[in-house]
Every structure is written in C-alpha cells, then in structure tokens.
Design a protein around this motif. Structure first.
Motif, mmCIF file in Angstrom:
data_model
loop_
_atom_site.group_PDB
_atom_site.id
_atom_site.type_symbol
_atom_site.label_atom_id
_atom_site.label_comp_id
_atom_site.label_asym_id
_atom_site.label_seq_id
_atom_site.Cartn_x
_atom_site.Cartn_y
_atom_site.Cartn_z
ATOM 1 N N HIS A 97 9.303 11.920 -3.617
ATOM 2 C CA HIS A 97 9.959 12.297 -2.366
ATOM 3 C C HIS A 97 9.301 11.941 -0.876
ATOM 4 O O HIS A 97 10.153 11.151 -0.237
ATOM 5 C CB HIS A 97 10.652 13.823 -2.165
ATOM 6 N N ASP A 98 8.357 12.238 -1.082
ATOM 7 C CA ASP A 98 7.526 11.951 0.266
ATOM 8 C C ASP A 98 6.495 10.939 0.108
ATOM 9 O O ASP A 98 5.320 11.047 -0.163
ATOM 10 C CB ASP A 98 6.748 13.157 0.794
ATOM 11 N N ILE A 99 7.180 9.546 0.156
ATOM 12 C CA ILE A 99 6.173 8.374 -0.007
ATOM 13 C C ILE A 99 6.524 7.694 1.250
ATOM 14 O O ILE A 99 7.273 7.240 1.763
ATOM 15 C CB ILE A 99 6.632 7.698 -1.315
ATOM 16 N N ASP A 100 5.022 6.993 1.597
ATOM 17 C CA ASP A 100 4.946 6.018 2.683
ATOM 18 C C ASP A 100 4.585 4.758 2.173
ATOM 19 O O ASP A 100 3.407 4.722 1.552
ATOM 20 C CB ASP A 100 4.301 6.783 3.834
ATOM 21 N N GLU A 101 5.245 3.826 2.400
ATOM 22 C CA GLU A 101 4.755 2.442 1.785
ATOM 23 C C GLU A 101 4.908 1.585 2.962
ATOM 24 O O GLU A 101 5.459 1.560 3.852
ATOM 25 C CB GLU A 101 5.718 2.002 0.790
ATOM 26 N N GLN A 102 3.763 0.440 2.996
ATOM 27 C CA GLN A 102 3.495 -0.420 4.001
ATOM 28 C C GLN A 102 3.056 -1.792 3.376
ATOM 29 O O GLN A 102 2.347 -1.785 2.433
ATOM 30 C CB GLN A 102 2.400 -0.271 5.143
ATOM 31 N N GLU A 103 3.905 -2.866 3.635
ATOM 32 C CA GLU A 103 3.640 -4.250 2.919
ATOM 33 C C GLU A 103 2.636 -5.135 3.860
ATOM 34 O O GLU A 103 2.685 -5.003 5.013
ATOM 35 C CB GLU A 103 5.098 -4.832 2.924
ATOM 36 N N PHE A 114 0.938 -1.164 0.091
ATOM 37 C CA PHE A 114 -0.191 -0.001 -0.232
ATOM 38 C C PHE A 114 0.895 1.367 0.004
ATOM 39 O O PHE A 114 1.853 1.123 0.916
ATOM 40 C CB PHE A 114 -0.961 -0.073 1.263
ATOM 41 N N ARG A 115 0.554 2.159 -0.900
ATOM 42 C CA ARG A 115 1.398 3.035 -1.115
ATOM 43 C C ARG A 115 0.719 4.798 -0.900
ATOM 44 O O ARG A 115 -0.248 4.771 -1.533
ATOM 45 C CB ARG A 115 2.157 3.351 -2.404
ATOM 46 N N HIS A 116 1.053 5.413 -0.286
ATOM 47 C CA HIS A 116 0.851 6.923 0.055
ATOM 48 C C HIS A 116 1.775 7.796 -0.069
ATOM 49 O O HIS A 116 2.878 8.034 0.390
ATOM 50 C CB HIS A 116 0.316 7.048 1.443
ATOM 51 N N ARG A 117 1.639 8.706 -1.478
ATOM 52 C CA ARG A 117 2.263 9.732 -1.589
ATOM 53 C C ARG A 117 2.028 11.026 -0.876
ATOM 54 O O ARG A 117 0.723 11.655 -0.935
ATOM 55 C CB ARG A 117 2.217 10.034 -3.097
ATOM 56 N N THR A 118 2.703 11.534 -0.137
ATOM 57 C CA THR A 118 2.244 12.682 0.947
ATOM 58 C C THR A 118 2.900 14.044 0.199
ATOM 59 O O THR A 118 2.418 15.044 0.842
ATOM 60 C CB THR A 118 2.647 12.555 2.319
ATOM 61 N N GLY A 119 3.695 14.005 -0.796
ATOM 62 C CA GLY A 119 4.210 15.234 -1.152
ATOM 63 C C GLY A 119 4.238 15.214 -2.610
ATOM 64 O O GLY A 119 3.886 14.341 -3.351
ATOM 65 N N ALA A 123 -6.231 3.416 4.272
ATOM 66 C CA ALA A 123 -6.040 4.856 3.666
ATOM 67 C C ALA A 123 -6.975 5.845 4.691
ATOM 68 O O ALA A 123 -6.399 6.818 4.916
ATOM 69 C CB ALA A 123 -6.775 5.023 2.266
ATOM 70 N N TRP A 124 -8.209 5.322 4.924
ATOM 71 C CA TRP A 124 -8.884 6.173 6.034
ATOM 72 C C TRP A 124 -8.330 6.454 7.218
ATOM 73 O O TRP A 124 -8.510 7.323 7.780
ATOM 74 C CB TRP A 124 -10.305 5.545 6.150
ATOM 75 N N GLU A 125 -7.600 5.330 7.726
ATOM 76 C CA GLU A 125 -6.884 5.622 9.008
ATOM 77 C C GLU A 125 -5.713 6.784 8.925
ATOM 78 O O GLU A 125 -5.460 7.405 9.857
ATOM 79 C CB GLU A 125 -6.190 4.358 9.423
ATOM 80 N N ARG A 126 -5.294 6.624 7.889
ATOM 81 C CA ARG A 126 -4.147 7.629 7.472
ATOM 82 C C ARG A 126 -4.783 9.003 7.535
ATOM 83 O O ARG A 126 -3.893 9.964 7.716
ATOM 84 C CB ARG A 126 -3.376 7.247 6.379
#
Length: 58
Positions: free
Chosen positions: A15-21, A6-11, A41-44
């Motif tokens: 550069h600003d990427i948060d990934e969780q397996e 799961f990938r969340h690009r915050t910027g 995603a909703w939790e984030r």
C-alpha cells in the motif's frame, strides 16, 4: 539509456510504496547504480534517524 526504479516500501504490504525512476547509460556499472541507490536511500531516512550524546544539550 536504461531506466532503473528505486523503491521504498514505507508501510506494510503493497500500500505505501514510493518509487522513483532514474536514467543511466547502458554501460553504467552496477557499483555506480548501487552508490546512487545508497545515496537516495540515506536521503530518505536522514530525517527519521539521528544520534546524540546523552546529557549534552544542543
């Protein structure tokens, strides 16, 4: 088992990427993976978004 990222690009940009397996069984349906992704995603974003009734104080 299969690993889904799961990938969340915050910027802007890459550069600003948060990934969780996450590990799922090989036969896990896509609908179940999509539900887990939606929950993740909703939790984030829950801390960044809210709603309130104007004129009513908490």
């Amino acid at each position: 088992m299969k690993t889904i990222v799961f990938r969340h690009r915050t910027g802007v940009g890459e550069h600003d990427i948060d990934e969780q397996e996450f590990e799922f069984e090989d036969d896990t349906p896509e609908e179940e993976i999509n539900k887990e992704f939606a929950d993740w995603a909703w939790e984030r974003v829950m801390d960044d978004f809210t709603w309130y009734e104007k004129g009513v104080e908490e």
